[in-house]
Design a protein around this motif. Structure first.
Motif, PDB file in Angstrom:
ATOM      1  N   LYS A   1       0.260 -25.610 -11.257  1.00  9.58           N
ATOM      2  CA  LYS A   1      -1.121 -25.126 -11.217  1.00  9.58           C
ATOM      3  C   LYS A   1      -1.307 -24.000 -10.218  1.00  9.58           C
ATOM      4  CE  LYS A   1      -3.144 -29.506 -12.603  1.00  9.58           C
ATOM      5  NZ  LYS A   1      -4.137 -30.523 -12.313  1.00  9.58           N
ATOM      6  N   ARG A   2      -0.265 -23.702  -9.479  1.00  7.54           N
ATOM      7  CA  ARG A   2      -0.363 -22.680  -8.427  1.00  7.54           C
ATOM      8  C   ARG A   2       0.118 -21.330  -8.943  1.00  7.54           C
ATOM      9  NH1 ARG A   2       2.319 -24.171  -3.150  1.00  7.54           N
ATOM     10  NH2 ARG A   2       0.807 -22.675  -2.409  1.00  7.54           N
ATOM     11  N   ARG A   3      -0.605 -20.292  -8.511  1.00 12.80           N
ATOM     12  CA  ARG A   3      -0.172 -18.919  -8.771  1.00 12.80           C
ATOM     13  C   ARG A   3       0.476 -18.401  -7.502  1.00 12.80           C
ATOM     14  NH1 ARG A   3      -1.780 -16.310 -13.115  1.00 12.80           N
ATOM     15  NH2 ARG A   3      -1.751 -14.266 -12.144  1.00 12.80           N
ATOM     16  N   LYS A   4       1.542 -17.691  -7.671  1.00 13.42           N
ATOM     17  CA  LYS A   4       2.192 -17.111  -6.503  1.00 13.42           C
ATOM     18  C   LYS A   4       2.549 -15.668  -6.796  1.00 13.42           C
ATOM     19  CE  LYS A   4       6.767 -18.983  -7.556  1.00 13.42           C
ATOM     20  NZ  LYS A   4       7.874 -19.766  -7.024  1.00 13.42           N
ATOM     21  N   ARG A   5       2.662 -14.909  -5.718  1.00 13.67           N
ATOM     22  CA  ARG A   5       3.050 -13.502  -5.812  1.00 13.67           C
ATOM     23  C   ARG A   5       4.491 -13.384  -5.331  1.00 13.67           C
ATOM     24  NH1 ARG A   5      -0.352  -9.367  -3.097  1.00 13.67           N
ATOM     25  NH2 ARG A   5       0.178  -8.102  -4.881  1.00 13.67           N
ATOM     26  N   ILE A   6       5.313 -12.830  -6.186  1.00 11.18           N
ATOM     27  CA  ILE A   6       6.722 -12.625  -5.848  1.00 11.18           C
ATOM     28  C   ILE A   6       6.913 -11.136  -5.572  1.00 11.18           C
ATOM     29  CG2 ILE A   6       9.108 -12.840  -6.623  1.00 11.18           C
ATOM     30  CD1 ILE A   6       8.065 -15.123  -8.479  1.00 11.18           C
ATOM     31  N   PHE A   7       7.391 -10.855  -4.361  1.00 11.87           N
ATOM     32  CA  PHE A   7       7.552  -9.469  -3.923  1.00 11.87           C
ATOM     33  C   PHE A   7       8.973  -8.994  -4.176  1.00 11.87           C
ATOM     34  CE2 PHE A   7       4.076 -11.226  -1.495  1.00 11.87           C
ATOM     35  CZ  PHE A   7       3.108 -10.231  -1.599  1.00 11.87           C
ATOM     36  N   SER A   8       9.078  -7.729  -4.584  1.00 13.41           N
ATOM     37  CA  SER A   8      10.371  -7.064  -4.792  1.00 13.41           C
ATOM     38  C   SER A   8      10.310  -5.710  -4.112  1.00 13.41           C
ATOM     39  CB  SER A   8      10.641  -6.853  -6.282  1.00 13.41           C
ATOM     40  OG  SER A   8      10.709  -8.091  -6.950  1.00 13.41           O
ATOM     41  N   ILE A   9      11.454  -5.227  -3.707  1.00 11.97           N
ATOM     42  CA  ILE A   9      11.531  -3.915  -3.075  1.00 11.97           C
ATOM     43  C   ILE A   9      11.558  -2.845  -4.162  1.00 11.97           C
ATOM     44  CG2 ILE A   9      14.053  -3.938  -2.901  1.00 11.97           C
ATOM     45  CD1 ILE A   9      13.665  -2.578  -0.096  1.00 11.97           C
ATOM     46  N   THR A  10      10.873  -1.737  -3.928  1.00 12.18           N
ATOM     47  CA  THR A  10      10.866  -0.609  -4.862  1.00 12.18           C
ATOM     48  C   THR A  10      11.940   0.395  -4.444  1.00 12.18           C
ATOM     49  OG1 THR A  10       9.283   0.652  -3.541  1.00 12.18           O
ATOM     50  CG2 THR A  10       8.361  -0.862  -5.209  1.00 12.18           C
TER      51      THR A  10
ATOM     52  N   ARG B   1       0.838  -1.216   0.000  1.00 12.97           N
ATOM     53  CA  ARG B   1       0.000   0.000   0.000  1.00 12.97           C
ATOM     54  C   ARG B   1       0.863   1.253   0.000  1.00 12.97           C
ATOM     55  NH1 ARG B   1      -2.807  -2.476   3.992  1.00 12.97           N
ATOM     56  NH2 ARG B   1      -1.880  -1.139   5.590  1.00 12.97           N
ATOM     57  N   GLU B   2       1.957   1.219   0.751  1.00 17.34           N
ATOM     58  CA  GLU B   2       2.851   2.377   0.853  1.00 17.34           C
ATOM     59  C   GLU B   2       3.763   2.528  -0.359  1.00 17.34           C
ATOM     60  OE1 GLU B   2       4.849   1.472   4.517  1.00 17.34           O
ATOM     61  OE2 GLU B   2       3.259   2.376   5.741  1.00 17.34           O
ATOM     62  N   GLY B   3       3.737   1.558  -1.265  1.00 19.57           N
ATOM     63  CA  GLY B   3       4.579   1.611  -2.456  1.00 19.57           C
ATOM     64  C   GLY B   3       6.028   1.247  -2.199  1.00 19.57           C
ATOM     65  N   ARG B   4       6.298   0.587  -1.080  1.00 13.68           N
ATOM     66  CA  ARG B   4       7.677   0.217  -0.750  1.00 13.68           C
ATOM     67  C   ARG B   4       8.073  -1.133  -1.331  1.00 13.68           C
ATOM     68  NH1 ARG B   4       8.478   2.693   5.349  1.00 13.68           N
ATOM     69  NH2 ARG B   4       8.157   4.821   4.665  1.00 13.68           N
ATOM     70  N   ILE B   5       7.072  -1.917  -1.705  1.00 12.77           N
ATOM     71  CA  ILE B   5       7.320  -3.175  -2.407  1.00 12.77           C
ATOM     72  C   ILE B   5       6.306  -3.283  -3.540  1.00 12.77           C
ATOM     73  CG2 ILE B   5       8.255  -4.360  -0.377  1.00 12.77           C
ATOM     74  CD1 ILE B   5       5.578  -5.890  -0.162  1.00 12.77           C
ATOM     75  N   SER B   6       6.632  -4.118  -4.497  1.00 10.41           N
ATOM     76  CA  SER B   6       5.684  -4.427  -5.574  1.00 10.41           C
ATOM     77  C   SER B   6       5.622  -5.939  -5.698  1.00 10.41           C
ATOM     78  CB  SER B   6       6.133  -3.785  -6.891  1.00 10.41           C
ATOM     79  OG  SER B   6       7.390  -4.307  -7.275  1.00 10.41           O
ATOM     80  N   ALA B   7       4.566  -6.410  -6.318  1.00  7.82           N
ATOM     81  CA  ALA B   7       4.389  -7.853  -6.484  1.00  7.82           C
ATOM     82  C   ALA B   7       4.102  -8.163  -7.941  1.00  7.82           C
ATOM     83  CB  ALA B   7       3.253  -8.347  -5.600  1.00  7.82           C
ATOM     84  N   ARG B   8       4.613  -9.292  -8.375  1.00 10.97           N
ATOM     85  CA  ARG B   8       4.270  -9.786  -9.714  1.00 10.97           C
ATOM     86  C   ARG B   8       3.724 -11.188  -9.561  1.00 10.97           C
ATOM     87  NH1 ARG B   8       8.153 -13.348 -11.499  1.00 10.97           N
ATOM     88  NH2 ARG B   8      10.192 -13.122 -10.527  1.00 10.97           N
TER      89      ARG B   8
END
Length: 183
Positions: free
Chosen positions: A60-69, A47-54
């Motif tokens: 068959k599984r979807r996952k969210r990979i987080f990276s630092i902005t 929410r604060e824009g300090r990380i982003s997710a792709r």
């Protein structure tokens, strides 16, 4: 928790599960490793824009990979460069020790024995973390970061934990001997 996650994401992008598992295996003595606390911190940082997710598919599984902005890097750099604050380190179990004189003498001894047992387990956990850390340091390390500096300070943290654990264990062992002699 937020800065801990930012620091981990400075090292490499991770999923929420990977972050939780890393914290559980290596940092559980520092902070909570519950899925709820990790997910709450991730949501706040996003929410604060300090990380982003792709999104990524793994089978068959979807996952969210987080990276630092860049905003996250700036916030982390500001936090990590501040002087450490001695008044932030608290041991709430000292409050229990402070009032232990109000307990029955036999309960005092059992309380100290139980705490000593936990301290022995904590030291064993730290030794396991140290062994795993040493193996990582000897393994194949990806390029792109000053791993020598990163590992050096991570090693200092583990060493501090082991030394503090030993001090506390030895101190409480002496106290237990004194209490048993008085009984």
């Amino acid at each position: 928790m937020e800065y801990l996650i930012l620091g981990l994401l400075m090292l490499a992008p991770m999923t929420g599960y990977e972050l939780q598992q890393f914290i559980k295996q290596n940092l559980a003595l520092i902070c909570s490793h519950s899925a709820g606390s990790v997910q709450t911190a991730l949501a706040k940082l996003e929410r604060e824009g300090r990380i982003s997710a792709r999104e990524a598919n793994e089978g068959k599984r979807r996952k969210r990979i987080f990276s630092i902005t860049e905003s996250g890097r700036t916030a982390f750099a500001g936090w990590v460069s501040q002087p450490m604050q001695a008044d932030k380190v608290k041991n709430m179990e000292l409050a229990r020790l402070f009032f232990l004189g109000l307990a029955d003498p036999a309960e005092r001894v059992e309380a100290i024995r139980g705490y000593l047992h936990q301290m022995e387990e904590m030291e064993a956990t730290l030794q396991t973390i140290r062994a795993r850390f040493d193996a990582i340091c000897q393994g194949e390390i990806p390029d792109g970061k000053d791993w020598d500096s990163i590992f050096r300070f991570q090693g200092y943290t583990i060493d501090y934990g082991i030394a503090a654990s030993r001090f506390e264990r030895d101190w409480y062992a002496r106290l237990l001997c004194e209490l048993e002699e008085q009984a």
